[in-house]
Design a protein around this motif. Structure first.
Motif, PDB file in Angstrom:
ATOM      1  N   LEU A 152       0.855  -1.188   0.000  1.00 26.29           N
ATOM      2  CA  LEU A 152       0.000   0.000   0.000  1.00 26.29           C
ATOM      3  C   LEU A 152       0.891   1.239   0.000  1.00 26.29           C
ATOM      4  CD1 LEU A 152      -2.577  -1.101   2.743  1.00 26.29           C
ATOM      5  CD2 LEU A 152      -2.649  -1.537   0.277  1.00 26.29           C
ATOM      6  N   LEU A 153       0.779   2.045  -1.061  1.00 24.59           N
ATOM      7  CA  LEU A 153       1.603   3.242  -1.214  1.00 24.59           C
ATOM      8  C   LEU A 153       0.768   4.475  -0.901  1.00 24.59           C
ATOM      9  CD1 LEU A 153       3.436   2.281  -4.551  1.00 24.59           C
ATOM     10  CD2 LEU A 153       4.197   1.877  -2.196  1.00 24.59           C
ATOM     11  N   ASP A 154       0.981   5.043   0.273  1.00 24.71           N
ATOM     12  CA  ASP A 154       0.274   6.231   0.770  1.00 24.71           C
ATOM     13  C   ASP A 154      -1.233   6.131   0.531  1.00 24.71           C
ATOM     14  OD1 ASP A 154       1.100   8.504   2.290  1.00 24.71           O
ATOM     15  OD2 ASP A 154       0.384   9.791   0.683  1.00 24.71           O
ATOM     16  N   PRO A 155      -1.865   5.082   1.055  1.00 25.54           N
ATOM     17  CA  PRO A 155      -3.295   4.901   0.798  1.00 25.54           C
ATOM     18  C   PRO A 155      -4.140   5.835   1.652  1.00 25.54           C
ATOM     19  CG  PRO A 155      -2.530   3.230   2.316  1.00 25.54           C
ATOM     20  CD  PRO A 155      -1.308   4.005   1.905  1.00 25.54           C
ATOM     21  N   PRO A 156      -5.120   6.521   1.085  1.00 27.92           N
ATOM     22  CA  PRO A 156      -5.982   7.403   1.876  1.00 27.92           C
ATOM     23  C   PRO A 156      -7.080   6.623   2.583  1.00 27.92           C
ATOM     24  CG  PRO A 156      -6.651   7.494  -0.410  1.00 27.92           C
ATOM     25  CD  PRO A 156      -5.440   6.578  -0.354  1.00 27.92           C
ATOM     26  N   LEU A 157      -7.478   7.109   3.747  1.00 25.50           N
ATOM     27  CA  LEU A 157      -8.626   6.583   4.483  1.00 25.50           C
ATOM     28  C   LEU A 157      -8.531   5.082   4.737  1.00 25.50           C
ATOM     29  CD1 LEU A 157     -11.340   8.713   2.689  1.00 25.50           C
ATOM     30  CD2 LEU A 157     -10.593   8.956   5.058  1.00 25.50           C
ATOM     31  N   VAL A 158      -7.313   4.642   5.032  1.00 25.60           N
ATOM     32  CA  VAL A 158      -7.081   3.271   5.471  1.00 25.60           C
ATOM     33  C   VAL A 158      -6.648   3.264   6.926  1.00 25.60           C
ATOM     34  CG1 VAL A 158      -5.652   1.213   5.168  1.00 25.60           C
ATOM     35  CG2 VAL A 158      -6.556   2.400   3.169  1.00 25.60           C
ATOM     36  N   PHE A 159      -5.673   4.112   7.262  1.00 26.68           N
ATOM     37  CA  PHE A 159      -5.146   4.159   8.623  1.00 26.68           C
ATOM     38  C   PHE A 159      -5.341   5.518   9.298  1.00 26.68           C
ATOM     39  CE2 PHE A 159      -2.431   1.217   6.110  1.00 26.68           C
ATOM     40  CZ  PHE A 159      -2.832   0.036   6.717  1.00 26.68           C
ATOM     41  N   ALA A 160      -5.754   6.535   8.549  1.00 33.83           N
ATOM     42  CA  ALA A 160      -5.968   7.876   9.114  1.00 33.83           C
ATOM     43  C   ALA A 160      -6.962   8.624   8.243  1.00 33.83           C
ATOM     44  CB  ALA A 160      -4.646   8.652   9.181  1.00 33.83           C
TER      45      ALA A 160
ATOM     46  N   THR B  33       1.977  -7.381   4.723  1.00 30.27           N
ATOM     47  CA  THR B  33       1.699  -6.072   4.129  1.00 30.27           C
ATOM     48  C   THR B  33       2.835  -5.100   4.354  1.00 30.27           C
ATOM     49  OG1 THR B  33      -0.679  -6.383   4.505  1.00 30.27           O
ATOM     50  CG2 THR B  33       0.072  -4.128   4.092  1.00 30.27           C
ATOM     51  N   LEU B  34       3.203  -4.392   3.266  1.00 26.02           N
ATOM     52  CA  LEU B  34       4.088  -3.237   3.346  1.00 26.02           C
ATOM     53  C   LEU B  34       3.241  -1.983   3.181  1.00 26.02           C
ATOM     54  CD1 LEU B  34       6.839  -1.652   3.160  1.00 26.02           C
ATOM     55  CD2 LEU B  34       6.708  -2.044   0.678  1.00 26.02           C
ATOM     56  N   VAL B  35       3.406  -1.037   4.100  1.00 26.57           N
ATOM     57  CA  VAL B  35       2.779   0.274   3.971  1.00 26.57           C
ATOM     58  C   VAL B  35       3.892   1.309   3.863  1.00 26.57           C
ATOM     59  CG1 VAL B  35       1.316   2.011   5.063  1.00 26.57           C
ATOM     60  CG2 VAL B  35       0.723  -0.411   5.249  1.00 26.57           C
ATOM     61  N   ALA B  36       3.972   1.966   2.706  1.00 25.98           N
ATOM     62  CA  ALA B  36       4.942   3.042   2.495  1.00 25.98           C
ATOM     63  C   ALA B  36       4.180   4.356   2.485  1.00 25.98           C
ATOM     64  CB  ALA B  36       5.683   2.846   1.182  1.00 25.98           C
ATOM     65  N   LEU B  37       4.538   5.246   3.405  1.00 22.64           N
ATOM     66  CA  LEU B  37       3.827   6.504   3.569  1.00 22.64           C
ATOM     67  C   LEU B  37       4.719   7.685   3.218  1.00 22.64           C
ATOM     68  CD1 LEU B  37       2.171   5.554   6.948  1.00 22.64           C
ATOM     69  CD2 LEU B  37       0.938   5.923   4.810  1.00 22.64           C
ATOM     70  N   ALA B  38       4.121   8.678   2.584  1.00 20.16           N
ATOM     71  CA  ALA B  38       4.848   9.880   2.197  1.00 20.16           C
ATOM     72  C   ALA B  38       4.960  10.814   3.388  1.00 20.16           C
ATOM     73  CB  ALA B  38       4.125  10.577   1.040  1.00 20.16           C
ATOM     74  N   GLY B  39       6.193  11.137   3.765  1.00 25.34           N
ATOM     75  CA  GLY B  39       6.404  11.991   4.924  1.00 25.34           C
ATOM     76  C   GLY B  39       5.801  13.372   4.770  1.00 25.34           C
ATOM     77  N   ALA B  40       5.703  13.851   3.516  1.00 28.09           N
ATOM     78  CA  ALA B  40       5.109  15.161   3.244  1.00 28.09           C
ATOM     79  C   ALA B  40       3.796  15.000   2.487  1.00 28.09           C
ATOM     80  CB  ALA B  40       6.074  16.030   2.448  1.00 28.09           C
ATOM     81  N   SER B  41       3.058  13.944   2.808  1.00 25.62           N
ATOM     82  CA  SER B  41       1.796  13.689   2.118  1.00 25.62           C
ATOM     83  C   SER B  41       0.825  14.838   2.324  1.00 25.62           C
ATOM     84  CB  SER B  41       1.156  12.388   2.619  1.00 25.62           C
ATOM     85  OG  SER B  41      -0.093  12.168   1.988  1.00 25.62           O
TER      86      SER B  41
END
Length: 288
Positions: free
Chosen positions: A148-156, A229-237
């Motif tokens: 999951l690459l910076d997925p919206p409305l999954v974890f926040a 699962t790998l979750v990669a999040l954008a620090g400046a999303s």
């Protein structure tokens, strides 16, 4: 799916689509799969005997968005990049209505069936990440490993700024207005050919006769991820608070990485994303 309002606009959109697909650095095959929701375009690359990897693009991004990383992915996997039904791209939404994420999950399960995939690795970016997450919850037996690459409305939840942008979004912008809203960021921060890709997004926003947008929702309860699962999040999303999302993702059992300074698109930071995805897909361990 209704027709384009002008044949010249249709020609311009698909010329932009083909220009982006021309940046795929590997030979490709395409197939149009007729199903209950319409016809789904799948672009594939890599050895057919390799482990299948299904890619789901971000909103209106099309299969073309994967050009910065697909060369590396296709060295080890049979890559299958899907144009999401109802969005800009070469899939044609001519069948059953798509009014919810459940409908999209059902469409994706049908696409797996049409591709004769009992199971596959699954990677999604942005809205494609949300769909990949929902699909894994509904059909864990069909997902080997999940990215999951910076997925919206999954974890926040969404950031207030992004919610306001969505409320004020012009549903029918001109090409120039749509293009002005898109930026490749600072020099050197984006992959090659990014301007061609942004042109495609602008043509899609301005001219493509897409179906109504399906809006995802944050899960009501904490989720335990049923597959590695790998979750990669954008620090400046721009979309959400990545640190808050990372905390929830880790509690859900995901291997979670926040990429400092990266924007929501993430593929602008090709090297770290490529390495993270390939390393995760090579692992044989459990999600924890």
């Amino acid at each position: 799916m209704t027709a384009f309002t002008d044949p010249e606009l249709e020609t311009a959109y698909f010329a932009a689509y083909d220009a982006v697909m021309a940046n795929w650095p590997v030979p490709v095959e395409t197939v149009d799969l007729p199903g209950r929701y319409g016809t789904t375009r799948v672009t594939s690359a890599g050895p057919t005997a390799a482990s299948p990897l299904v890619l789901l693009h971000g909103y209106s991004g099309t299969a073309g968005m994967w050009y910065p990383v697909v060369g590396s992915l296709a060295e080890e996997h049979h890559v299958l990049a899907v144009d999401t039904i109802g969005e800009p791209g070469r899939s044609r939404h001519t069948g059953a209505a798509v009014t919810s994420m459940d409908d999209l999950v059902d469409w994706l399960a049908e696409t797996f069936d049409l591709l004769e995939l009992p199971a596959a690795d699954l990677c999604g970016q942005s809205l494609g990440g949300h769909l990949a997450f929902r699909f894994a919850l509904a059909h864990p037996e069909r997902v080997r490993r999940l990215v999951l690459l910076d997925p919206p409305l999954v974890f926040a939840g969404l950031s207030p700024e992004f919610e306001e942008l969505g409320r004020n979004r012009d549903p029918h912008p001109t090409f120039d207005d749509a293009r002005a809203m898109l930026t490749s960021g600072a020099p050197g921060s984006a992959p090659a050919h990014v301007e061609t890709y942004l042109d495609l997004l602008a043509h899609g926003a301005a001219h493509f006769p897409a179906s109504p947008i399906v809006h995802p929702h944050l899960p009501d309860e904490p989720t335990h991820l049923p597959v590695p699962t790998l979750v990669a999040l954008a620090g400046a999303s721009q979309v959400h608070d990545s640190e808050a999302a990372a905390e929830v993702a880790r509690r859900a059992g995901a291997h979670t990485v926040v990429l400092p300074g990266a924007g929501h698109g993430l593929l602008a930071d090709v090297e770290p994303v490529r390495g993270l995805v390939l390393d995760h897909l090579r692992r044989k361990d459990s999600p924890t």
